[in-house]
Design a protein around this motif. Structure first.
Motif, short mmCIF file in Angstrom:
data_model
loop_
_atom_site.label_atom_id
_atom_site.label_comp_id
_atom_site.label_asym_id
_atom_site.label_seq_id
_atom_site.Cartn_x
_atom_site.Cartn_y
_atom_site.Cartn_z
N TYR A 63 1.52 4.85 -16.60
CA TYR A 63 2.85 4.97 -17.21
C TYR A 63 2.73 5.10 -18.73
N ASP A 328 6.63 -2.08 -8.63
CA ASP A 328 6.98 -3.05 -9.68
C ASP A 328 7.46 -4.39 -9.13
N ARG A 413 3.68 -7.95 -10.14
CA ARG A 413 3.70 -6.56 -9.67
C ARG A 413 2.45 -6.23 -8.86
O1 ISL Z 1 8.61 -3.97 -13.61
C1 ISL Z 1 9.70 -4.40 -13.88
C2 ISL Z 1 10.09 -5.71 -13.45
O2 ISL Z 1 8.97 -6.37 -13.09
C3 ISL Z 1 10.69 -3.61 -14.56
O3 ISL Z 1 11.31 -4.29 -15.58
C4 ISL Z 1 10.06 -2.34 -15.05
O4 ISL Z 1 9.31 -2.56 -16.20
C5 ISL Z 1 11.13 -1.36 -15.35
O5 ISL Z 1 11.86 -1.18 -14.18
C6 ISL Z 1 10.53 -0.05 -15.76
O6 ISL Z 1 9.56 0.36 -14.86
C7 ISL Z 1 8.95 1.59 -15.05
O7 ISL Z 1 8.52 1.80 -16.39
C8 ISL Z 1 7.50 0.95 -16.87
C9 ISL Z 1 6.31 0.84 -15.91
O8 ISL Z 1 5.50 -0.23 -16.29
C10 ISL Z 1 6.77 0.63 -14.48
O9 ISL Z 1 5.67 0.61 -13.60
C11 ISL Z 1 7.73 1.72 -14.16
O10 ISL Z 1 8.15 1.73 -12.81
C12 ISL Z 1 7.04 1.53 -18.18
O11 ISL Z 1 6.76 2.89 -18.04
#
Ligand code: ISL
Length: 559
Positions: A63, A328, A413
């Protein structure tokens, strides 16, 4: 409601790092996915959503993209990606890529340039601000703890990063940035990809003024400051007009801060923005004051309300997405089911729940066999940056770390990121080498191979219910009504259209339950249940039993 392939699709989400390794480096790869395409096809799904596979230094497992047009060598590189796409299309499977456009990696060439000097042409590709006094421009914190600002010694300014400091936020205010991202999208559409899941798309438009957040709770800062910024809909409409509307593709925007009040704005067909969004009302259901790592108990009525409220909110012109987990969050059976005494029944129940709701269904890898949370013995086993930062923060605050480890066991996660359990052989058949994240020890009994040979396995039930949904479009397009919404153990709803009606009953508890309804039992007939060989008094449910009943005078249903 217009009919469309993506509305009828069942999407299978792959977290490629953990799917199947073919090189022995312990990391899943694209050849591994190709190897398993017949398996994926056999599930009955239509679309694969592939988490990021682009070049990345992997501070946040992909990400953090350093080149939007290159496939990471860890995953097999460019050519093998083309083969994947070709092999998928040959089997009638569509491919949805992950577009991470709120931020890049700090190792992206745009950021490397941007950092060089204040007058570099790429400077305003990112968000740079002067500090306030001796500190950062505002008190904003990042999703992964600590300040959302990082100081750069050379140019003596701070850059914004909502996630890790290796994920600087792009400046969407700059039309050149928007053009760059639109070009990236065109690039992949021309290759033939069938859509995008858009990472944290709700965050791309930044607040109109950069001032301190007055909210003590981070969740409130997200909702009121970071998400749904003043130009979000302008940007998405522009994206739609310039790129999306030219292709027959699907889009789903991921979004912290997307809620009942603003959800429809993103997906109302008339507004021409996105097809669907992922909201998190049901997945943040157990967050306490301190957020995800401060969990609180929740009750079933609250969970049911989320489905009813969203059905109501989107009915006026939008389309929903149905999911109970992803990379996540913890595993759905460990979270919403009972992964001990009722592992088999509750896994099947949750699969039924997903596949009998209206909206496009998203299923996460491993849920087809009921993969569960993992409880590593110590923090050393964990990899996820969110978990590790939360751990440091808890230590800094003097929390009881044994108690915190228990929280990590339920919230991390990494629960969803343990490698796929293909068989009971070494490393669960995932890799010949050392897996990047330890395998869940329950793989010896919980694995694909074992379930392939068992007719009544979760895996075979999953295939069956997917086919059942496919045959009965009322489950996709029909109306929805929840009955006895306040019932603390039963989740019951109707799905119907002019010709047919299904009544779906789930007992989400460890005790038997009776559905005491004002309904004539004679009018219904059982078509599916997760428990065979038990007494089947129609409105009586054994622990974690699920039943799909059909109204006897329904026409147009295929059982
Ligand atoms: O993971 C979360 C809660 O544990 C969320 O807050 C998450 O960070 C949020 O939904 C955003 O997620 C997405 O963007 C992030 C990445 O780390 C996640 O894996 C992705 O699904 C940053 O790019």
């Amino acid at each position: 409601m217009s009919r469309n392939w993506w509305k009828e699709s069942v999407v299978y989400q792959i977290y490629p790092r953990s799917f199947k390794d073919t090189t022995g480096d312990g990391i899943g790869d694209i050849p591994g996915i190709i190897e398993k395409l017949d398996y994926i096809k056999s599930l009955g799904v239509d679309v694969i959503w592939l988490c990021p596979v682009y070049e990345s230094p992997n501070d946040d497992n992909g990400y953090d993209i350093s080149n939007y047009r290159k496939i990471s060598k860890d995953f097999g590189g460019q050519e093998v990606f083309e083969t994947l796409l070709e092999q998928m299309h040959k089997r009638g499977l569509k491919l949805v890529m992950d577009l991470v456009a709120n931020h890049t990696s700090d190792e992206h060439s745009w950021f490397k340039e941007s950092k060089k000097s204040k007058d570099n042409p790429y400077r305003d590709y990112y968000i740079w601000k002067d500090g306030k006094g001796n500190g950062p421009p505002t008190n904003w914190t990042s999703f992964f703890n600590g300040s959302a600002w990082e100081y750069d010694e050379d140019t003596q300014q701070y850059y914004l990063h909502y996630f890790t400091k290796k994920q600087p936020d792009l400046n969407w205010e700059n039309p050149k940035v928007r053009r760059e991202i639109f070009d990236v999208m065109e690039y992949w559409f021309k290759k033939g990809v069938d859509g995008f899941r858009m990472d944290v798309i709700s965050l791309i438009s930044k607040p109109a003024v950069f001032e301190d957040s007055p909210y003590p709770k981070f969740q409130d800062t997200i909702i009121n400051l970071y998400a749904n910024g003043p130009k979000i809909h302008q940007y998405l409409h522009e994206m739609n007009q310039k790129v999306l509307s030219k292709y027959d593709i699907m889009t789903v925007g991921e979004g912290p801060g997307i809620d009942l009040k603003n959800g429809l704005l993103y997906v109302d067909e008339k507004r021409e923005e996105l097809d669907m969004v992922f909201h998190f009302d049901h997945l943040y259901i157990d967050c306490g004051e301190g957020g995800k790592y401060d969990p609180v108990p929740y009750d079933l009525p609250k969970f049911k309300n989320v489905f009813s409220d969203w059905d109501e909110a989107l009915k006026k012109g939008g389309w929903g997405s149905i999911f109970l987990g992803n990379h996540d969050f913890s595993r759905m059976v460990s979270r919403f089911g009972n992964d001990r005494e009722y592992h088999d029944a509750s896994s099947k129940l949750l699969i039924t729940l997903l596949l009998t709701m209206g909206g496009t269904v998203y299923l996460y890898q491993g849920d087809e066999i009921g993969m569960t949370n993992v409880a590593y013995p110590n923090i050393g086993h964990y990899n996820d940056v969110e978990t590790l930062n939360a751990w440091c923060e808890a230590e800094k605050n003097g929390q009881d770390m044994d108690a915190f480890l228990t929280i990590v066991h339920s919230q991390s996660r990494d629960n969803a990121r343990t490698p796929m359990q293909w068989n009971d052989q070494r490393n669960s058949g995932f890799t010949e080498g050392k897996p990047w994240l330890s395998i869940n020890p329950n793989y010896t009994s919980l694995n694909v191979a074992a379930q392939e040979t068992c007719e009544t396995s979760i895996l075979n039930y999953y295939r069956d219910i997917i086919q059942f949904r496919k045959k009965n479009s009322v489950l996709v397009y029909g109306d929805y009504e929840c009955l006895q919404e306040e019932h603390p153990q039963l989740f019951i709803y109707r799905r119907w259209d002019e010709a047919s009606e299904f009544l779906i009953l789930h007992n989400m508890s460890n005790e038997p339950q009776k559905f005491a309804a004002d309904l004539n039992v004679e009018r219904f007939m059982l078509c599916k249940t997760n428990l065979e060989n038990v007494t089947q008094d129609l409105f009586h449910l054994h622990p974690w039993q699920t039943k799909i009943l059909v109204r006897v005078d329904s026409s147009n249903v295929v059982i």
